[in-house]
Design a protein around this motif. Sequence first.
Motif, mmCIF file in Angstrom:
data_model
loop_
_atom_site.group_PDB
_atom_site.id
_atom_site.type_symbol
_atom_site.label_atom_id
_atom_site.label_comp_id
_atom_site.label_asym_id
_atom_site.label_seq_id
_atom_site.Cartn_x
_atom_site.Cartn_y
_atom_site.Cartn_z
ATOM 1 N N THR A 38 1.020 -1.315 0.089
ATOM 2 C CA THR A 38 0.058 0.108 -0.057
ATOM 3 C C THR A 38 0.682 1.302 -0.065
ATOM 4 O OG1 THR A 38 -1.752 -1.130 1.389
ATOM 5 C CG2 THR A 38 -2.073 1.477 1.343
ATOM 6 N N ILE A 39 0.514 2.181 -0.945
ATOM 7 C CA ILE A 39 1.165 3.344 -0.902
ATOM 8 C C ILE A 39 0.391 4.137 0.069
ATOM 9 C CG2 ILE A 39 1.778 5.718 -2.197
ATOM 10 C CD1 ILE A 39 2.126 3.838 -4.756
ATOM 11 N N PRO A 51 15.504 13.851 3.357
ATOM 12 C CA PRO A 51 16.464 14.973 3.945
ATOM 13 C C PRO A 51 17.229 15.730 2.787
ATOM 14 C CG PRO A 51 17.527 12.735 3.978
ATOM 15 C CD PRO A 51 15.684 12.765 3.630
ATOM 16 N N SER A 52 17.305 15.185 1.509
ATOM 17 C CA SER A 52 17.674 15.990 0.453
ATOM 18 C C SER A 52 16.613 16.384 -0.359
ATOM 19 C CB SER A 52 18.835 15.201 0.012
ATOM 20 O OG SER A 52 18.310 14.014 -0.594
ATOM 21 N N PRO A 53 16.826 17.319 -1.436
ATOM 22 C CA PRO A 53 15.629 17.705 -2.136
ATOM 23 C C PRO A 53 15.586 16.534 -3.209
ATOM 24 C CG PRO A 53 17.740 18.789 -2.891
ATOM 25 C CD PRO A 53 17.802 18.194 -1.545
ATOM 26 N N SER A 54 14.874 15.524 -2.826
ATOM 27 C CA SER A 54 14.768 14.386 -3.587
ATOM 28 C C SER A 54 13.264 13.787 -3.386
ATOM 29 C CB SER A 54 15.574 13.131 -3.362
ATOM 30 O OG SER A 54 15.485 12.048 -3.917
ATOM 31 N N ALA A 55 12.582 13.375 -4.559
ATOM 32 C CA ALA A 55 11.259 12.723 -4.376
ATOM 33 C C ALA A 55 11.381 11.478 -3.729
ATOM 34 C CB ALA A 55 10.315 12.767 -5.673
ATOM 35 N N GLN A 56 10.307 11.079 -2.963
ATOM 36 C CA GLN A 56 10.197 9.783 -2.162
ATOM 37 C C GLN A 56 8.771 9.495 -2.087
ATOM 38 O OE1 GLN A 56 10.231 10.958 2.400
ATOM 39 N NE2 GLN A 56 12.355 10.471 1.515
ATOM 40 N N THR A 57 8.508 8.373 -1.923
ATOM 41 C CA THR A 57 7.040 7.771 -1.474
ATOM 42 C C THR A 57 7.150 6.801 -0.453
ATOM 43 O OG1 THR A 57 5.004 6.773 -2.349
ATOM 44 C CG2 THR A 57 7.108 5.812 -3.215
ATOM 45 N N GLU A 58 6.135 6.861 0.671
ATOM 46 C CA GLU A 58 6.156 5.904 1.490
ATOM 47 C C GLU A 58 5.193 4.799 1.412
ATOM 48 O OE1 GLU A 58 6.047 6.221 6.518
ATOM 49 O OE2 GLU A 58 4.915 7.699 5.222
ATOM 50 N N PHE A 59 5.541 3.882 1.546
ATOM 51 C CA PHE A 59 4.758 2.535 1.417
ATOM 52 C C PHE A 59 5.000 1.589 2.456
ATOM 53 C CE2 PHE A 59 8.576 0.985 -0.295
ATOM 54 C CZ PHE A 59 8.891 -0.276 -0.157
ATOM 55 N N ASN A 68 11.482 2.976 -13.418
ATOM 56 C CA ASN A 68 10.901 2.019 -12.945
ATOM 57 C C ASN A 68 11.671 1.546 -11.608
ATOM 58 O OD1 ASN A 68 10.078 1.279 -16.002
ATOM 59 N ND2 ASN A 68 8.448 0.700 -14.529
ATOM 60 N N PRO A 69 11.635 2.305 -10.414
ATOM 61 C CA PRO A 69 12.461 1.764 -9.187
ATOM 62 C C PRO A 69 11.548 0.527 -8.764
ATOM 63 C CG PRO A 69 11.043 3.735 -8.896
ATOM 64 C CD PRO A 69 10.930 3.630 -10.217
ATOM 65 N N HIS A 70 12.658 -0.193 -8.340
ATOM 66 C CA HIS A 70 12.403 -1.295 -7.514
ATOM 67 C C HIS A 70 12.849 -1.298 -5.911
ATOM 68 C CE1 HIS A 70 12.075 -2.775 -11.574
ATOM 69 N NE2 HIS A 70 11.771 -3.787 -11.299
ATOM 70 N N ARG A 71 12.247 -1.940 -5.220
ATOM 71 C CA ARG A 71 12.479 -2.258 -3.700
ATOM 72 C C ARG A 71 12.224 -3.311 -3.358
ATOM 73 N NH1 ARG A 71 13.238 1.719 0.667
ATOM 74 N NH2 ARG A 71 14.352 0.060 2.261
ATOM 75 N N THR A 72 12.938 -4.136 -2.490
ATOM 76 C CA THR A 72 12.965 -5.430 -2.072
ATOM 77 C C THR A 72 12.893 -5.325 -0.481
ATOM 78 O OG1 THR A 72 14.032 -6.660 -3.802
ATOM 79 C CG2 THR A 72 13.931 -7.831 -1.546
ATOM 80 N N VAL A 73 11.573 -5.968 0.125
ATOM 81 C CA VAL A 73 11.569 -6.070 1.528
ATOM 82 C C VAL A 73 11.646 -7.451 1.912
ATOM 83 C CG1 VAL A 73 10.256 -5.498 3.305
ATOM 84 C CG2 VAL A 73 10.098 -4.013 1.444
ATOM 85 N N ALA A 74 12.892 -7.792 2.813
ATOM 86 C CA ALA A 74 13.077 -9.144 3.028
ATOM 87 C C ALA A 74 12.303 -9.538 4.293
ATOM 88 C CB ALA A 74 14.494 -9.148 3.149
ATOM 89 N N THR A 80 10.362 3.701 3.037
ATOM 90 C CA THR A 80 10.218 4.870 2.216
ATOM 91 C C THR A 80 11.138 4.620 0.848
ATOM 92 O OG1 THR A 80 10.053 6.305 4.029
ATOM 93 C CG2 THR A 80 10.942 7.269 1.933
ATOM 94 N N LEU A 81 10.652 4.776 -0.312
ATOM 95 C CA LEU A 81 11.434 4.591 -1.455
ATOM 96 C C LEU A 81 11.822 6.031 -1.813
ATOM 97 C CD1 LEU A 81 12.369 2.772 -3.717
ATOM 98 C CD2 LEU A 81 9.911 3.465 -5.109
ATOM 99 N N GLU A 82 13.087 5.985 -2.129
ATOM 100 C CA GLU A 82 13.734 7.305 -2.544
ATOM 101 C C GLU A 82 13.674 7.277 -4.492
ATOM 102 O OE1 GLU A 82 14.728 9.807 -1.109
ATOM 103 O OE2 GLU A 82 14.653 9.086 0.869
ATOM 104 N N LEU A 83 13.134 8.298 -4.994
ATOM 105 C CA LEU A 83 12.891 8.240 -6.316
ATOM 106 C C LEU A 83 13.765 8.965 -7.051
ATOM 107 C CD1 LEU A 83 9.019 8.517 -6.269
ATOM 108 C CD2 LEU A 83 9.990 6.499 -6.666
ATOM 109 N N GLY A 84 14.685 9.738 -6.323
ATOM 110 C CA GLY A 84 15.679 10.504 -6.975
ATOM 111 C C GLY A 84 15.223 11.816 -7.633
ATOM 112 N N GLU A 85 15.859 12.167 -8.808
ATOM 113 C CA GLU A 85 15.305 13.378 -9.464
ATOM 114 C C GLU A 85 14.070 12.715 -10.343
ATOM 115 O OE1 GLU A 85 16.856 16.297 -13.084
ATOM 116 O OE2 GLU A 85 18.148 14.728 -12.227
#
Length: 315
Positions: free
Chosen positions: A58-59, A66-74, A102-108, A119-124
């Motif tokens: 769920t998003i 902390p830096s000027p970078s887009a992110q999303t919490e899920f 297409n950023p990926h994130r693994t939650v183990a 939290t997924l950092e999306l960068g620029e």
Amino acid sequence: MRPAALLAACALAASTVLVAGCGSENAASGSRAASGSPTCASRPPTGDPADLKRDGVTILSQGCGPSPSAQTEFEVTNTETEPFTYTISFEVRNGSGEVTSNPHRTVASVAPGQTVRKTLELGEVPTAGARVRIGKVRAVPADEASEVSGKCPPSGMRITTDEGDAAMGLRAVGLHLANCGTGVVKINGYPRLQLLDERRRPLTGVRILDGTGAISTAGGPDAPPRPVTLRPGEAAYASLMWRNTTESGTPVNVPYVRVTPKPGSPTAIVTPELDLGTTGRLGVGPWTKDRVSRPATPDGYSGGRPSRTPGSTGE
């Protein structure tokens, strides 16, 4: 990750979550933060539920890091009866709806009944109105997960796949075995595969062939299987080859493959996303030593494409 750009605004979209913009002014009040650092308020998601919640993921919200970078919490919730490892593929879309990354994130190793927030950092992000959605979720029992960034499995063998190659309906994916342990790994012959559907149930009706020559001879004749010895940090690969031709019948798609690297060894589940069409065949090459030099330390092998030199052999 590329240097982050200053984002102009925080907005919401009707169909997907909008990536929050980070600027030198407060997104809610329009005033500069007292510290001079960029800030913007966290925004709750709205829009199509299918874009925001899928397969236990769920998003929740979006904001600035902390830096000027887009992110999303899920968050990830495990509704199974055993620990699972989740790999989530997100889609970042610009204001025109085009997918820009297409950023990926693994939650183990999420325990049964547990909910884990990340939290997924999306960068620029190219525009202030960029949108992020859940693209795909793959879930594997934790004791069969074999992702590159995780700990070395107790077997000392890490199984992964690369991104593969495609041309004129011919598909090929490299199946990789890395010795991430401290002992010597000896393999011989072909990896044994079990094809699994979206719910990780065995698929029937597909012939798994020893060798790839029946699929294509473009790479030359099939090399015979030979014993391969892998010291710590060394790796081997086997090629998976198929054609995705679609004629009569229902196309077969295989998101998950359970791999047994050698008789009696523990299994691992990988997610090569095989689009087998209606051909009903998958060719599997023998284990071949990867000639690319790797650090000879536990967990030193980081995956990647194999060295596909025709006629290369093991030791």
